[in-house]
Design a protein around this motif. Sequence first.
Motif, PDB file in Angstrom:
ATOM      1  N   TRP A   1       0.844  -1.203   0.000  1.00 52.12           N
ATOM      2  CA  TRP A   1       0.000   0.000   0.000  1.00 52.12           C
ATOM      3  C   TRP A   1       0.882   1.256   0.000  1.00 52.12           C
ATOM      4  CZ3 TRP A   1      -0.486   4.018   3.523  1.00 52.12           C
ATOM      5  CH2 TRP A   1      -1.577   4.859   3.329  1.00 52.12           C
ATOM      6  N   GLN A   2       1.856   1.292   0.887  1.00 47.88           N
ATOM      7  CA  GLN A   2       2.739   2.444   0.955  1.00 47.88           C
ATOM      8  C   GLN A   2       3.670   2.500  -0.250  1.00 47.88           C
ATOM      9  OE1 GLN A   2       2.854   5.033   2.925  1.00 47.88           O
ATOM     10  NE2 GLN A   2       4.705   5.908   2.016  1.00 47.88           N
ATOM     11  N   THR A   3       4.110   1.338  -0.728  1.00 49.03           N
ATOM     12  CA  THR A   3       5.014   1.308  -1.886  1.00 49.03           C
ATOM     13  C   THR A   3       4.364   1.945  -3.100  1.00 49.03           C
ATOM     14  OG1 THR A   3       6.050  -0.713  -1.065  1.00 49.03           O
ATOM     15  CG2 THR A   3       6.372  -0.185  -3.386  1.00 49.03           C
TER      16      THR A   3
ATOM     17  N   ALA B   1       3.952   5.641  -2.895  1.00 50.72           N
ATOM     18  CA  ALA B   1       5.179   6.294  -3.353  1.00 50.72           C
ATOM     19  C   ALA B   1       5.263   6.285  -4.875  1.00 50.72           C
ATOM     20  CB  ALA B   1       6.399   5.587  -2.752  1.00 50.72           C
ATOM     21  N   PHE B   2       4.792   5.205  -5.496  1.00 47.35           N
ATOM     22  CA  PHE B   2       4.783   5.133  -6.956  1.00 47.35           C
ATOM     23  C   PHE B   2       3.860   6.212  -7.540  1.00 47.35           C
ATOM     24  CE2 PHE B   2       2.965   3.338 -10.915  1.00 47.35           C
ATOM     25  CZ  PHE B   2       4.132   3.251 -11.661  1.00 47.35           C
TER      26      PHE B   2
ATOM     27  N   ILE C   1      11.351   9.719  -7.201  1.00 48.61           N
ATOM     28  CA  ILE C   1      11.858   8.448  -7.730  1.00 48.61           C
ATOM     29  C   ILE C   1      12.567   7.647  -6.645  1.00 48.61           C
ATOM     30  CG2 ILE C   1      13.537   7.440  -9.331  1.00 48.61           C
ATOM     31  CD1 ILE C   1      12.861   9.716 -11.282  1.00 48.61           C
ATOM     32  N   LEU C   2      13.390   8.312  -5.848  1.00 52.28           N
ATOM     33  CA  LEU C   2      14.092   7.618  -4.765  1.00 52.28           C
ATOM     34  C   LEU C   2      13.111   7.088  -3.727  1.00 52.28           C
ATOM     35  CD1 LEU C   2      17.141  10.002  -4.251  1.00 52.28           C
ATOM     36  CD2 LEU C   2      17.166   7.716  -5.265  1.00 52.28           C
ATOM     37  N   ASN C   3      12.063   7.852  -3.465  1.00 53.95           N
ATOM     38  CA  ASN C   3      11.047   7.413  -2.505  1.00 53.95           C
ATOM     39  C   ASN C   3      10.449   6.082  -2.938  1.00 53.95           C
ATOM     40  OD1 ASN C   3       9.215   7.505  -0.348  1.00 53.95           O
ATOM     41  ND2 ASN C   3       7.700   8.606  -1.564  1.00 53.95           N
TER      42      ASN C   3
ATOM     43  N   LEU D   1      11.067  -0.457  -2.452  1.00 49.71           N
ATOM     44  CA  LEU D   1      11.018  -1.827  -2.980  1.00 49.71           C
ATOM     45  C   LEU D   1      11.809  -2.832  -2.137  1.00 49.71           C
ATOM     46  CD1 LEU D   1      11.296  -1.078  -6.815  1.00 49.71           C
ATOM     47  CD2 LEU D   1       9.237  -1.609  -5.502  1.00 49.71           C
ATOM     48  N   PRO D   2      13.033  -2.505  -1.651  1.00 48.94           N
ATOM     49  CA  PRO D   2      13.740  -3.498  -0.830  1.00 48.94           C
ATOM     50  C   PRO D   2      12.990  -3.897   0.425  1.00 48.94           C
ATOM     51  CG  PRO D   2      15.241  -1.771  -1.555  1.00 48.94           C
ATOM     52  CD  PRO D   2      13.875  -1.323  -1.923  1.00 48.94           C
ATOM     53  N   ALA D   3      12.140  -3.004   0.937  1.00 46.78           N
ATOM     54  CA  ALA D   3      11.403  -3.314   2.164  1.00 46.78           C
ATOM     55  C   ALA D   3      10.419  -4.462   1.969  1.00 46.78           C
ATOM     56  CB  ALA D   3      10.663  -2.074   2.662  1.00 46.78           C
ATOM     57  N   ILE D   4       9.998  -4.720   0.720  1.00 42.50           N
ATOM     58  CA  ILE D   4       9.105  -5.849   0.460  1.00 42.50           C
ATOM     59  C   ILE D   4       9.742  -7.145   0.940  1.00 42.50           C
ATOM     60  CG2 ILE D   4       7.951  -7.175  -1.368  1.00 42.50           C
ATOM     61  CD1 ILE D   4       7.759  -4.586  -2.977  1.00 42.50           C
ATOM     62  N   LYS D   5      11.051  -7.243   0.794  1.00 42.72           N
ATOM     63  CA  LYS D   5      11.777  -8.433   1.244  1.00 42.72           C
ATOM     64  C   LYS D   5      12.188  -8.340   2.709  1.00 42.72           C
ATOM     65  CE  LYS D   5      14.151 -12.281   0.910  1.00 42.72           C
ATOM     66  NZ  LYS D   5      13.468 -13.611   0.801  1.00 42.72           N
TER      67      LYS D   5
END
Length: 339
Positions: free
Chosen positions: A38-40, A43-44, A200-202, A207-211
């Motif tokens: 949801w947060q990812t 940010a997109f 873009i950095l946000n 994305l790494p937090a998904i893992k």
Amino acid sequence: MIARFFLGISIGVKSTTVPIYTAESSPPAIRGALTMLWQTFTAFGIMLGYIMDVAFVNVRPDIYLNWRLMLGSTCVAPVVVCCMVWFGPESPRWYMKKNRCSKAFQCLLRLRGVPLLAARDLYYMHVNIRVENNMKAGRNLMKEMFTIPRNRRAAQSSFLVMFMQQFCGVNIIMYYSSVIFVNAGVSANTAILASLGAGILNFLFALPAIKIIDTWGRRPLLLWTFPIMSICLFFTGFCFWIESESVRLGLVVLGIYLFMIAYSPGEGPVPFTYAAEAFPLYIRDFVFHALQKKLNRNLLSTGTILSKALNTNEILKKATKYDLTNAVLFWSIICIIPR
């Protein structure tokens, strides 16, 4: 104002519904990763907004067509998402609460893909809902949110992480980054382009937090996020005292970008994931509505603080003060928030 009023209502409904829906539909092994999407994708969406700003900033500014296109372009993605929602299944847990077991099984079959797993989870939901209904009978949920120790500790931690998200300084960066860059000495067009970099950095560093949100855990992500954000805001604020314009601009951009890199995998996705897991199921829906009200008040307070500082470098003074806020919040995580 009327349009913004209805926009706020829709955002409130979305912010309350999506984490609950995701938590109810996801297998436990990947629940954290799916809930933080949801947060990812928030940010997109912010990144897409900045892309539209850059694309339309020079389109007939003499008749103010540019900002109209910027605002109008934001309706495209919601229309696409709205169409996709029609093809998604209902929450199987919601069907079970309405005693529509066959519908719940069909939803679980779509979500799990294996009849045996769907039947297992359907049984678990049935048992849990029976227990919850017995627990809810004759109870005051508002009262129990604070009188039952486990609910009170969960509420304390969840309210704190929600508060942290709004007062860590990210709203200054995301809402007024172009103003900050203009104050650093660049043109308005260049400032919008630099703001795109922050957007873009946000997204990319969310994305790494998904893992890692399911491997490192929620609390460790917060523990390393806040010290770095505090240092970055302190660094950015003091860079405005540098006399050389080129050096000042480069360091301000660096400080803001590093702040976004630290925020995105930590304090960005953790609050809603943490709150969705912290409470017993019988009270979770009720608490999420309370959390959303608190979040809206935090946003209103943040907006009031920022709007009073729009016309001068007071924005940067406010941003610099947030470095102390982040330091205090870091110690709050250590002392209050459990894993």
